[in-house]
Design a protein around this motif. Structure first.
Motif, PDB file in Angstrom:
ATOM      1  N   SER A   1      62.623 -41.598  80.756  1.00  0.00           N
ATOM      2  CA  SER A   1      63.830 -40.809  80.504  1.00  0.00           C
ATOM      3  C   SER A   1      64.920 -41.182  81.490  1.00  0.00           C
ATOM      4  O   SER A   1      64.668 -41.434  82.665  1.00  0.00           O
ATOM      5  N   GLN A   2      66.148 -41.248  80.976  1.00  0.00           N
ATOM      6  CA  GLN A   2      67.340 -41.420  81.806  1.00  0.00           C
ATOM      7  C   GLN A   2      67.978 -40.051  81.978  1.00  0.00           C
ATOM      8  O   GLN A   2      68.247 -39.360  80.994  1.00  0.00           O
ATOM      9  N   ASN A   3      68.211 -39.667  83.239  1.00  0.00           N
ATOM     10  CA  ASN A   3      68.689 -38.319  83.506  1.00  0.00           C
ATOM     11  C   ASN A   3      69.978 -38.344  84.315  1.00  0.00           C
ATOM     12  O   ASN A   3      70.019 -38.917  85.402  1.00  0.00           O
ATOM     13  N   GLU A   4      71.005 -37.731  83.763  1.00  0.00           N
ATOM     14  CA  GLU A   4      72.261 -37.531  84.470  1.00  0.00           C
ATOM     15  C   GLU A   4      72.584 -36.044  84.414  1.00  0.00           C
ATOM     16  O   GLU A   4      73.040 -35.537  83.379  1.00  0.00           O
ATOM     17  N   ALA A   5      72.325 -35.337  85.515  1.00  0.00           N
ATOM     18  CA  ALA A   5      72.502 -33.885  85.569  1.00  0.00           C
ATOM     19  C   ALA A   5      73.797 -33.529  86.266  1.00  0.00           C
ATOM     20  O   ALA A   5      74.179 -34.168  87.258  1.00  0.00           O
ATOM     21  N   GLU A   6      74.468 -32.528  85.753  1.00  0.00           N
ATOM     22  CA  GLU A   6      75.679 -32.028  86.387  1.00  0.00           C
ATOM     23  C   GLU A   6      75.309 -31.012  87.457  1.00  0.00           C
ATOM     24  O   GLU A   6      74.500 -30.111  87.218  1.00  0.00           O
ATOM     25  N   LEU A   7      75.886 -31.160  88.650  1.00  0.00           N
ATOM     26  CA  LEU A   7      75.575 -30.293  89.778  1.00  0.00           C
ATOM     27  C   LEU A   7      76.626 -29.199  89.935  1.00  0.00           C
ATOM     28  O   LEU A   7      77.830 -29.453  89.787  1.00  0.00           O
ATOM     29  N   ASP A   8      76.162 -27.996  90.229  1.00  0.00           N
ATOM     30  CA  ASP A   8      77.091 -26.913  90.536  1.00  0.00           C
ATOM     31  C   ASP A   8      77.892 -27.289  91.782  1.00  0.00           C
ATOM     32  O   ASP A   8      77.338 -27.791  92.761  1.00  0.00           O
ATOM     33  N   GLY A   9      79.177 -27.066  91.746  1.00  0.00           N
ATOM     34  CA  GLY A   9      80.038 -27.465  92.838  1.00  0.00           C
ATOM     35  C   GLY A   9      80.685 -28.808  92.603  1.00  0.00           C
ATOM     36  O   GLY A   9      81.498 -29.261  93.404  1.00  0.00           O
ATOM     37  N   GLY A  10      80.316 -29.473  91.485  1.00  0.00           N
ATOM     38  CA  GLY A  10      80.894 -30.777  91.148  1.00  0.00           C
ATOM     39  C   GLY A  10      79.948 -31.913  91.466  1.00  0.00           C
ATOM     40  O   GLY A  10      79.074 -31.814  92.324  1.00  0.00           O
ATOM     41  N   GLY A  11      80.115 -33.010  90.762  1.00  0.00           N
ATOM     42  CA  GLY A  11      79.270 -34.174  90.991  1.00  0.00           C
ATOM     43  C   GLY A  11      78.104 -34.237  90.029  1.00  0.00           C
ATOM     44  O   GLY A  11      77.857 -33.328  89.226  1.00  0.00           O
ATOM     45  N   THR A  12      77.352 -35.328  90.125  1.00  0.00           N
ATOM     46  CA  THR A  12      76.206 -35.550  89.251  1.00  0.00           C
ATOM     47  C   THR A  12      75.026 -36.084  90.047  1.00  0.00           C
ATOM     48  O   THR A  12      75.184 -36.642  91.140  1.00  0.00           O
ATOM     49  N   LEU A  13      73.849 -35.913  89.476  1.00  0.00           N
ATOM     50  CA  LEU A  13      72.626 -36.503  90.005  1.00  0.00           C
ATOM     51  C   LEU A  13      72.027 -37.356  88.904  1.00  0.00           C
ATOM     52  O   LEU A  13      71.838 -36.886  87.780  1.00  0.00           O
ATOM     53  N   LYS A  14      71.753 -38.636  89.225  1.00  0.00           N
ATOM     54  CA  LYS A  14      71.217 -39.562  88.240  1.00  0.00           C
ATOM     55  C   LYS A  14      69.875 -40.115  88.717  1.00  0.00           C
ATOM     56  O   LYS A  14      69.720 -40.482  89.885  1.00  0.00           O
ATOM     57  N   THR A  15      68.925 -40.189  87.803  1.00  0.00           N
ATOM     58  CA  THR A  15      67.651 -40.833  88.109  1.00  0.00           C
ATOM     59  C   THR A  15      66.929 -41.170  86.815  1.00  0.00           C
ATOM     60  O   THR A  15      67.008 -40.414  85.833  1.00  0.00           O
ATOM     61  N   ASP A  16      66.247 -42.308  86.788  1.00  0.00           N
ATOM     62  CA  ASP A  16      65.400 -42.699  85.663  1.00  0.00           C
ATOM     63  C   ASP A  16      63.957 -42.404  86.056  1.00  0.00           C
ATOM     64  O   ASP A  16      63.495 -42.866  87.109  1.00  0.00           O
ATOM     65  N   ILE A  17      63.258 -41.657  85.210  1.00  0.00           N
ATOM     66  CA  ILE A  17      61.909 -41.212  85.563  1.00  0.00           C
ATOM     67  C   ILE A  17      60.907 -41.685  84.513  1.00  0.00           C
ATOM     68  O   ILE A  17      61.149 -41.550  83.306  1.00  0.00           O
ATOM     69  N   ILE A  18      59.801 -42.234  84.986  1.00  0.00           N
ATOM     70  CA  ILE A  18      58.684 -42.640  84.142  1.00  0.00           C
ATOM     71  C   ILE A  18      57.531 -41.673  84.387  1.00  0.00           C
ATOM     72  O   ILE A  18      57.234 -41.327  85.534  1.00  0.00           O
ATOM     73  N   THR A  19      56.893 -41.222  83.315  1.00  0.00           N
ATOM     74  CA  THR A  19      55.687 -40.423  83.469  1.00  0.00           C
ATOM     75  C   THR A  19      54.533 -41.094  82.740  1.00  0.00           C
ATOM     76  O   THR A  19      54.712 -41.672  81.666  1.00  0.00           O
ATOM     77  N   ASN A  20      53.365 -41.022  83.339  1.00  0.00           N
ATOM     78  CA  ASN A  20      52.122 -41.509  82.743  1.00  0.00           C
ATOM     79  C   ASN A  20      51.196 -40.308  82.575  1.00  0.00           C
ATOM     80  O   ASN A  20      51.013 -39.533  83.516  1.00  0.00           O
ATOM     81  N   ALA A  21      50.627 -40.168  81.394  1.00  0.00           N
ATOM     82  CA  ALA A  21      49.781 -39.001  81.147  1.00  0.00           C
ATOM     83  C   ALA A  21      48.525 -39.396  80.381  1.00  0.00           C
ATOM     84  O   ALA A  21      48.563 -40.260  79.496  1.00  0.00           O
ATOM     85  N   VAL A  22      47.434 -38.753  80.723  1.00  0.00           N
ATOM     86  CA  VAL A  22      46.197 -38.820  79.954  1.00  0.00           C
ATOM     87  C   VAL A  22      46.022 -37.460  79.297  1.00  0.00           C
ATOM     88  O   VAL A  22      45.880 -36.445  79.996  1.00  0.00           O
TER      89      VAL A  22
END
Length: 221
Positions: free
Chosen positions: A192-213
């Motif tokens: 997943s590609q994640n771009e979250a809006e932060l309270d107070g202005g600005g953004t947080l971006k991160t690409d996250i991989i999950t592995n599941a059984v």
């Protein structure tokens, strides 16, 4: 932002669904419920905006699959034929930043724990049974809808957001217990590609991989 991501997902999913259009007289609906153990490798977190956060942080993620709220998933599949099916898959994954990742940073909280949710439209293929068990594979694309939890002691962001596209692939084996009931086990990879809006202005971006059984149960109708 949400409308743009939905439009992109719909455009990409449509050809996939056409490819597995119904070709047989008999079809079935399958509802599946699963849980399991989920992990996530490290990823870089980028923050924009004047919020006292570091511009880039290397984060070690922890899954904590069995801590409340636990990791789980729900899937609805339309098997158009004996071989091909398609449907929707919702997965409630979780990631917590480790204590060591936050050391020396203003982060007091950095996690997606209610959770790093994904909703994907998937296509599936089943193979010939082996010893009564049926192997299958699947893949799909959709949206990441995490519960964003980010704080630095001064500002705090807490809530669900549509943060970007998501994609998943999986492979597993299903074993029938009766005509209507089956159990299954599988490996599932999600990006997943994640771009979250932060309270107070600005953004947080991160690409996250999950592995599941995963292990679960399915009901056929």
């Amino acid at each position: 932002m949400m409308i743009r991501y939905v439009a992109v997902a719909a455009t990409l999913v449509a050809p996939m669904l056409v490819a597995v259009a119904p070709t047989a007289a008999s079809a079935e609906i399958e509802l599946s419920f699963y849980g399991g153990a989920q992990s996530a490798p490290h990823s870089d977190v980028f923050v924009t905006g004047d919020l006292a956060y570091p511009a880039k942080t290397r984060v070690k993620w922890e899954g904590r699959s069995f801590d409340p709220p636990p990791y789980y998933g729900v899937r609805a599949t339309y098997w158009a034929s004996e071989r091909f099916g398609y449907g929707l898959d919702f997965t409630h994954t979780k990631v917590y930043s480790s204590d060591e990742s936050r050391e020396g940073t203003p982060f007091t909280t950095l996690e997606f724990t209610d959770g790093l949710n994904t909703l994907t439209a998937n296509a599936y293929r089943r193979f010939d049974p082996v010893g009564g068990a049926t192997p299958y594979v699947g893949a799909g694309i959709g949206l990441a809808i995490p519960h964003v939890e980010v704080a630095n002691g001064t500002t705090s962001t807490l809530g669900y957001q549509v943060t970007g596209p998501a994609a998943t692939v999986l492979a597993g084996v299903s074993y029938p217990v009766s005509d209507r009931f089956a159990v299954f086990g599988e490996y599932k990879f999600t990006y997943s590609q994640n771009e979250a809006e932060l309270d107070g202005g600005g953004t947080l971006k991160t690409d996250i991989i999950t592995n599941a059984v995963n292990v679960g149960v399915s009901f056929n109708f």
